[in-house]
Design a protein around this motif. Structure first.
Motif, PDB file in Angstrom:
ATOM      1  N   ARG A 119      18.926   9.250 -94.213  1.00 57.38           N
ATOM      2  CA  ARG A 119      20.113   8.629 -93.634  1.00 57.38           C
ATOM      3  C   ARG A 119      19.764   7.817 -92.395  1.00 57.38           C
ATOM      4  NH1 ARG A 119      24.189  13.425 -92.960  1.00 57.38           N
ATOM      5  NH2 ARG A 119      22.944  14.702 -94.335  1.00 57.38           N
ATOM      6  N   ASN A 120      18.765   8.244 -91.677  1.00 61.72           N
ATOM      7  CA  ASN A 120      18.445   7.618 -90.401  1.00 61.72           C
ATOM      8  C   ASN A 120      17.062   6.981 -90.406  1.00 61.72           C
ATOM      9  OD1 ASN A 120      20.888   8.355 -89.188  1.00 61.72           O
ATOM     10  ND2 ASN A 120      20.105  10.422 -88.814  1.00 61.72           N
ATOM     11  N   SER A 121      16.659   6.393 -91.521  1.00 64.67           N
ATOM     12  CA  SER A 121      15.376   5.698 -91.577  1.00 64.67           C
ATOM     13  C   SER A 121      15.572   4.283 -91.049  1.00 64.67           C
ATOM     14  CB  SER A 121      14.864   5.647 -93.015  1.00 64.67           C
ATOM     15  OG  SER A 121      14.637   6.954 -93.484  1.00 64.67           O
ATOM     16  N   GLY A 122      14.514   3.705 -90.498  1.00 61.63           N
ATOM     17  CA  GLY A 122      14.622   2.345 -90.001  1.00 61.63           C
ATOM     18  C   GLY A 122      13.369   1.900 -89.286  1.00 61.63           C
ATOM     19  N   SER A 123      13.473   0.750 -88.653  1.00 62.28           N
ATOM     20  CA  SER A 123      12.329   0.218 -87.921  1.00 62.28           C
ATOM     21  C   SER A 123      12.813  -0.738 -86.831  1.00 62.28           C
ATOM     22  CB  SER A 123      11.374  -0.511 -88.866  1.00 62.28           C
ATOM     23  OG  SER A 123      11.986  -1.681 -89.367  1.00 62.28           O
ATOM     24  N   ARG A 124      11.963  -0.946 -85.855  1.00 63.32           N
ATOM     25  CA  ARG A 124      12.133  -1.941 -84.809  1.00 63.32           C
ATOM     26  C   ARG A 124      10.775  -2.612 -84.694  1.00 63.32           C
ATOM     27  NH1 ARG A 124      16.875  -1.378 -85.280  1.00 63.32           N
ATOM     28  NH2 ARG A 124      18.296  -0.428 -83.814  1.00 63.32           N
ATOM     29  N   GLU A 125      10.791  -3.947 -84.670  1.00 56.34           N
ATOM     30  CA  GLU A 125       9.500  -4.629 -84.618  1.00 56.34           C
ATOM     31  C   GLU A 125       9.546  -5.879 -83.778  1.00 56.34           C
ATOM     32  OE1 GLU A 125       9.832  -6.563 -89.011  1.00 56.34           O
ATOM     33  OE2 GLU A 125       9.218  -4.485 -88.873  1.00 56.34           O
TER      34      GLU A 125
END
Length: 195
Positions: A119-125
């Motif tokens: 539910r809380n997977s993601g990324s910042r790049e």
């Protein structure tokens, strides 16, 4: 990712007999260890890249030494665009021969996290957002320039030759310093430094 592709495809400009191309080159990728976080894990990856510029003088009237100036823009994790490098190099440009100039390495960071429950997977790049390259003759006149993407021209504030680095780029580099309360600990009773 789309913005990085803009630099991967060589950009070209041709003005006053000076042809300029620029492309991104990956030097090194460091994958950090997985870090356990609540209900999942996270990983940081640092990529060292540089911009490789090819300059070709196609005009026999262009003689002498030339100053190649470049500026690299990076899109931050929060979406802000900042100039992370503005440097120059003096080169000779023989007619018809390609001269290659490489920028200093720039670090690009991305952080990815996965949740056990997805539910809380993601990324910042971060990403290279663009660059500008210009060539000046011995009189200081611009004889060629290239911007990728073209609107980078409005973002880049060129420093005059001899003007010291600093300003925003230097302030951004200092963001990673300790918070103010930790920089100058005040002595506490008993002689031990306090926080």
């Amino acid at each position: 990712i789309v913005l990085a592709a803009l630099l991967l495809a060589p950009a070209a400009a041709f003005a006053a007999g000076i042809e300029i191309t620029a492309k991104e080159k990956t030097l090194e990728v460091n994958k950090g260890e997985k870090i356990d976080i609540r209900r999942g894990d996270a990983r940081r990856r640092d990529k060292s890249v540089q911009v490789v510029m090819s300059i070709r003088n196609m005009q026999p009237a262009n003689k002498g030494k030339f100053t190649v100036q470049w500026s690299i823009l990076r899109k931050g994790i929060r979406g802000n665009v900042e100039e992370v490098q503005q440097k120059s190099s003096v080169v000779e440009l023989p007619v018809g021969r390609e001269v290659v100039v490489e920028s200093d390495p720039v670090t690009i960071t991305d952080i990815r996290w996965d949740s056990d429950r997805n539910r809380n997977s993601g990324s910042r790049e971060q990403d290279i957002d663009g660059c500008g390259v210009r060539v000046l003759n011995e009189a200081g006149e611009v004889v060629g320039e290239m911007y990728k993407p073209s609107d980078a021209q409005g973002t880049i504030k060129w420093r005059e030759e001899g003007e010291k680095e600093g300003g925003k780029a230097e302030r951004n580099a200092n963001k990673d310093k300790l918070p103010k309360k930790f920089r100058n600990p005040q002595p506490q009773p008993g002689g031990a430094p306090g926080i």
